[in-house]
Scaffold this active site. Sequence first.
Site, PDB file in Angstrom:
ATOM      1  CE  LYS A 149      -4.345  -1.784   1.639  1.00 55.67           C
ATOM      2  NZ  LYS A 149      -5.316  -1.914   2.728  1.00 55.67           N
ATOM      3  NE  ARG A 206      -7.643  -8.218   0.979  1.00 52.17           N
ATOM      4  CZ  ARG A 206      -7.271  -7.466  -0.046  1.00 52.17           C
ATOM      5  NH1 ARG A 206      -6.273  -6.605   0.092  1.00 52.17           N
ATOM      6  NH2 ARG A 206      -7.892  -7.560  -1.209  1.00 52.17           N
TER       7      ARG A 206
HETATM    8  C1  9MG Z   1     -10.163  -5.410  -0.292  1.00 54.40           C
HETATM    9  N1  9MG Z   1      -9.161  -4.816   0.572  1.00 54.40           N
HETATM   10  C2  9MG Z   1      -8.154  -3.983   0.196  1.00 54.40           C
HETATM   11  N2  9MG Z   1      -7.448  -3.622   1.261  1.00 54.40           N
HETATM   12  C3  9MG Z   1      -7.999  -4.241   2.325  1.00 54.40           C
HETATM   13  C4  9MG Z   1      -7.719  -4.268   3.698  1.00 54.40           C
HETATM   14  O1  9MG Z   1      -6.737  -3.555   4.216  1.00 54.40           O
HETATM   15  N3  9MG Z   1      -8.500  -5.011   4.495  1.00 54.40           N
HETATM   16  C5  9MG Z   1      -9.540  -5.723   3.988  1.00 54.40           C
HETATM   17  N4  9MG Z   1     -10.284  -6.455   4.860  1.00 54.40           N
HETATM   18  N5  9MG Z   1      -9.858  -5.738   2.689  1.00 54.40           N
HETATM   19  C6  9MG Z   1      -9.096  -5.010   1.884  1.00 54.40           C
END
Ligand code: 9MG
Length: 270
Positions: A210, A244
């Site tokens: 990010k 994630r």
């Molecule tokens: C779909 N998506 C993109 N970034 C995310 C994040 O930080 N958390 C979650 N739960 N979904 C995300």
Amino acid sequence: MGILNVTPDSFSDGNTLYQAGQPAGDKVLERAARMVAEGATILDLGGESTRPGATAVSVQQELDRVLPALELIQRELDVVVSIDSSTAQVFSEAAKLGAGMLNDVRALGRDGALVAAAATGLPVCLMHMQGNTPADMQLSPHYEDIVAEVGDFLRQRVLACEQAGISRDRLLLDPGFGFGKTLEHNLRLLNQMQRLQLLGLPLLVGTSRKSMIGQALDRPVDQRLAGGLATAVMAVQKGAKIIRVHDVAATVDAVRMTEAVMMESKGVEA
Ligand code: 9MG
């Protein structure tokens, strides 16, 4: 949790799962299989780009992107598939095809989402976002106390879920790094994330590739792995149960190492 974006405009992994304007089944399956082999136990499959300024996608487009990929993965791989969506119809159709979890960056705030999610019986991740949509979330994010405000928002969404018939034991919470937050907000949130453990629900965290990492380190999107691993380690130390990510193998090692050290202080062998 491995990220599987079947969108033509994914900011962080290009449109590598796309060919001739369509999600390419063989590439989707190949990527999914690799992430499972590398240690992902959940794949987060999404058909809507949620990067800042992303264009909206129709319900039909989202269904056309997500459902064939879901069917393919269900048929070929032994893995839980989470559906990254905010759309009631996508929840319902994906649940019929065997999806194992819902992941909603809008915390079931869209019309019909609470009712549809409740009817699936699936676990749901509720994420915090300031602003109504990914298109406007980064315009001028503002907080007095970001951790308290994220906590208040998530608490309210948990109540809304319970009123809609989704019990707490089906819920996970996510502070939503990068969603309506400046770099300073993201850093404060990560530093103090343990405060969100007071809500008593498992925390899911996504920082992979990010812009908070790009801004802190001045790195383009393809050079953010080390920064992402550092944030993953900190998130685990502060209570995250699911991370994630795009880069599964490296993250699994970083998380296992972190857990080994954390277990030592509890007198347990990893
Ligand atoms: C779909 N998506 C993109 N970034 C995310 C994040 O930080 N958390 C979650 N739960 N979904 C995300």
